[in-house]
Design a protein around this motif. Structure first.
Motif, short mmCIF file in Angstrom:
data_model
loop_
_atom_site.label_atom_id
_atom_site.label_comp_id
_atom_site.label_asym_id
_atom_site.label_seq_id
_atom_site.Cartn_x
_atom_site.Cartn_y
_atom_site.Cartn_z
N ALA B 173 0.83 -1.21 0.00
CA ALA B 173 0.00 0.00 0.00
C ALA B 173 0.87 1.26 0.00
N THR B 174 1.94 1.26 0.79
CA THR B 174 2.81 2.46 0.81
C THR B 174 3.84 2.41 -0.31
N ILE B 175 4.25 1.22 -0.72
CA ILE B 175 5.18 1.13 -1.86
C ILE B 175 4.52 1.73 -3.10
N VAL B 176 3.25 1.42 -3.30
CA VAL B 176 2.50 2.01 -4.42
C VAL B 176 2.47 3.54 -4.30
N LEU B 177 2.21 4.03 -3.09
CA LEU B 177 2.15 5.49 -2.89
C LEU B 177 3.50 6.14 -3.21
N GLU B 178 4.56 5.53 -2.76
CA GLU B 178 5.90 6.10 -3.03
C GLU B 178 6.20 6.10 -4.52
N ALA B 179 5.85 5.00 -5.19
CA ALA B 179 6.09 4.94 -6.63
C ALA B 179 5.28 6.03 -7.34
#
Lengths: 268, 268
Positions: B173-179
């Protein structure tokens, strides 16, 4: 999230009544309810309820610590009331607050060090509330520097970037978020970030929705403490879920229940 | 927010019934309801409802554009179904989707250019769904490069970083946000960012709360399109409020009503 229960404040009618009738059971009931609801600190503010703020602060602190040993967040704009509150307090202590002005910080930081208290530093300088990201970060940097100078560990420091009402200062909501994302670089360990949540929605029709939405953005940008009604279940669900999505808790279908169980503070 | 209504999909029972009984009024009613609810595009997907996907896609497209001239988002994993859908479509067109593999992009980007269609590129490469920020950004960069190479304007490009279910892939969920926060730097004008919202909460007990919370974080990191049920009022309130707090609309007490009024798409 460090939830600082906002309810023990003389601006609320029940607290005012408790203070004016010297009925500590009213105050103690609110304290117990806030702790049961998951508060990890209790704000204690005399507000407009008494013309003897010093004596009333001491009375409040003594009454509350009969029922809980939770952190008390002594909340007063007057230095002598703050001092009296801290002296009466046997629980862990949090000073609410010092403005980010050199002169104020040179008074409040030594007080925090003397009492081994945590302290909230407000992003308000001599010119008022900074309107842009840079001046907010500059004010926060002064607060962090003064904490270190006076021997306050930065993990006892809470910086409040000052949320403003969205209906009159709409663009401040994101300016605050941008500033927050820089606060974590000010010291090692980084300062905590706290806001008084109720400011954002003040006067707005969709008050709760605005605040619940902002807190999610806040968590993403480092918010780890909030002054709020600990019994506000929808607000709690919002930040518990935001923290889960940021991997601050391990997923389970009952993650809300798990959060509440892990924040169950014993009463006396 | 570009709301791509997800309801016209053969995996929903009412749509399946409409397809199998050749009853276009069922499909048209859903299309009208989604547009009335604020959809700015309608996804059109045959799904498992028919063993003649090509003919069914054409029938769906023709039926829907009798009642609305809104953008249709032709949704099929099969190239010839996609092509037939686009050819039948007189409305503005959105291709859903191409994987982020060189070979696929070299087929789908020319198709988008030929039909003057927008296109969704998925962050899925030869190895599957990338698990870290960098490989998601690399895949997105390939998609953007291939769009430019084949003459697709990047403001017609939608990149989908692929949300995964929080209950099995929590940290995504946060990896997607960072990307996502890096996608906006890939081209000028930047690509749009789209997600299929329903993936995140799949199988989770607090499905709606998780998704509603994530979309707020998404908006903060550049999300400007979502495949969702346009009639999900709570989800809409969440992103409308998030966009307001990011100054994408001017505050008024009735900002939700104002948003809905400004997204009122005329029906035929």
């Amino acid at each position: 999230m460090h939830v600082i229960g906002e309810r023990i404040n003389g601006m609320f009618l029940d607290v005012k009544k408790g203070i004016q009738n010297k009925d500590k059971s009213i105050i103690q009931k609110i304290a117990i309810d806030q702790v049961k609801a998951g508060a990890t600190s209790l704000d204690v503010c005399v507000g407009p309820a008494s013309d003897k703020p010093l004596e009333t602060m001491v009375w409040l602190v003594e009454g509350i610590q009969e029922v809980t040993d939770i952190t008390l967040c002594i909340d007063s704009p007057r230095f002598e009331v703050m001092k009296a509150g801290l002296e009466a307090c046997k629980n862990p202590k949090l000073i609410n607050s010092s403005k980010g002005e050199e002169e104020k910080l040179d008074k409040y930081m030594p007080l925090a060090a003397e009492h081994n208290a945590s302290i909230i530093g407000l992003c308000i300088n001599e010119k008022g509330i900074p309107k842009d990201v840079n001046s907010r970060v500059e004010t926060a940097a002064l607060i962090a520097m003064k904490a270190m100078e006076h021997g306050v560990d930065t993990d006892k420091l809470y910086i409040d970037p000052i949320l403003m009402p969205a209906n009159v200062a709409q663009q401040q909501a994101t300016i605050v978020l941008e500033a927050m994302s820089q606060f974590k670089m000010l010291s090692d360990p980084p300062p905590h970030i706290v806001v008084g949540l109720s400011n954002l929605g003040q006067g707005a029709k969709e008050r709760e929705l605005l605040t619940r939405t902002w807190i999610v953005m806040g968590v993403l940008n480092g918010l780890d403490a909030a002054i709020m009604d600990a019994a506000d279940e929808e607000m709690k669900k919002a930040f518990i879920t935001a923290e889960l999505l940021m991997n601050k808790a391990i997923y389970s279908d009952s993650y809300i229940k798990a959060y509440n169980a892990s924040h169950d503070h014993p009463l006396k």
